[in-house]
Design a protein around this motif. Structure first.
Motif, mmCIF file in Angstrom:
data_model
loop_
_atom_site.group_PDB
_atom_site.id
_atom_site.type_symbol
_atom_site.label_atom_id
_atom_site.label_comp_id
_atom_site.label_asym_id
_atom_site.label_seq_id
_atom_site.Cartn_x
_atom_site.Cartn_y
_atom_site.Cartn_z
ATOM 1 N N LEU A 76 5.937 23.532 -0.869
ATOM 2 C CA LEU A 76 5.062 22.494 -0.324
ATOM 3 C C LEU A 76 4.979 22.570 1.198
ATOM 4 O O LEU A 76 3.934 22.262 1.781
ATOM 5 N N VAL A 77 6.059 22.988 1.848
ATOM 6 C CA VAL A 77 6.010 23.204 3.296
ATOM 7 C C VAL A 77 4.971 24.285 3.600
ATOM 8 O O VAL A 77 4.151 24.141 4.516
ATOM 9 N N LEU A 78 4.980 25.366 2.832
ATOM 10 C CA LEU A 78 3.983 26.428 3.014
ATOM 11 C C LEU A 78 2.573 25.878 2.811
ATOM 12 O O LEU A 78 1.669 26.174 3.585
ATOM 13 N N LEU A 79 2.392 25.055 1.789
ATOM 14 C CA LEU A 79 1.080 24.466 1.536
ATOM 15 C C LEU A 79 0.614 23.661 2.749
ATOM 16 O O LEU A 79 -0.546 23.754 3.160
ATOM 17 N N GLY A 83 -2.892 24.508 6.281
ATOM 18 C CA GLY A 83 -3.967 23.711 6.861
ATOM 19 C C GLY A 83 -4.813 23.040 5.801
ATOM 20 O O GLY A 83 -4.506 23.068 4.611
ATOM 21 N N GLY A 84 -5.889 22.446 6.248
ATOM 22 C CA GLY A 84 -6.730 21.696 5.329
ATOM 23 C C GLY A 84 -6.040 20.412 4.914
ATOM 24 O O GLY A 84 -5.262 19.838 5.673
ATOM 25 N N ASP A 85 -6.311 19.968 3.723
ATOM 26 C CA ASP A 85 -5.723 18.740 3.186
ATOM 27 C C ASP A 85 -4.788 19.118 2.043
ATOM 28 O O ASP A 85 -5.210 19.218 0.891
ATOM 29 N N PHE A 89 -5.444 19.294 -2.078
ATOM 30 C CA PHE A 89 -5.382 20.580 -2.760
ATOM 31 C C PHE A 89 -4.369 20.529 -3.901
ATOM 32 O O PHE A 89 -4.647 20.985 -5.012
ATOM 33 N N LEU A 90 -3.193 19.951 -3.627
ATOM 34 C CA LEU A 90 -2.160 19.849 -4.666
ATOM 35 C C LEU A 90 -2.661 18.997 -5.831
ATOM 36 O O LEU A 90 -2.525 19.392 -6.998
#
Length: 108
Positions: A76-79, A83-85, A89-90
């Motif tokens: 989740l840190v990578l996500l 960038g973006g939202d 996205f998740l």
């Protein structure tokens, strides 16, 4: 879940402040960190099952749970670093997985 995403965002921001000059390198390193955490998860599972002949039962199922949490958080840190939202996205990605899972046949 909200706290998990908040912690992921906090960690991503702290790490990003250390790699201001090369955010692409940071994302690459974080991707490798996900792999490292997954390896630690695998090691914990092997240890909990006692399948390493040199170590025996070297881990507990609580170790496995902790490594699963570390792996999830690291991903989740990578996500967040992408960038973006990340929350949108998740959520969108999980909706797709949920739809597929609802169609799975139950097996016993």
């Amino acid at each position: 879940m909200e706290e998990l995403l908040q912690v992921a965002n906090l960690v991503a921001n702290k790490l990003s402040s250390r790699f201001k000059d090369d955010p692409e390198k940071l994302r690459m390193l974080q991707g490798l960190k996900v792999q490292e955490e997954a390896g630690e998860l695998a090691e914990a599972i092997i240890g909990a099952l006692g399948l390493n002949p040199n170590k025996g039962n070297s881990h507990t199922w609580d170790h496995v749970r902790a490594e699963a949490c570390d792996t999830a958080l690291t991903a989740l840190v990578l996500l967040h670093m992408m960038g973006g939202d990340p929350e949108w996205f998740l959520a969108e990605h999980l909706r797709g997985i949920k739809a597929k899972a609802e169609d799975w046949e139950a097996t016993a």
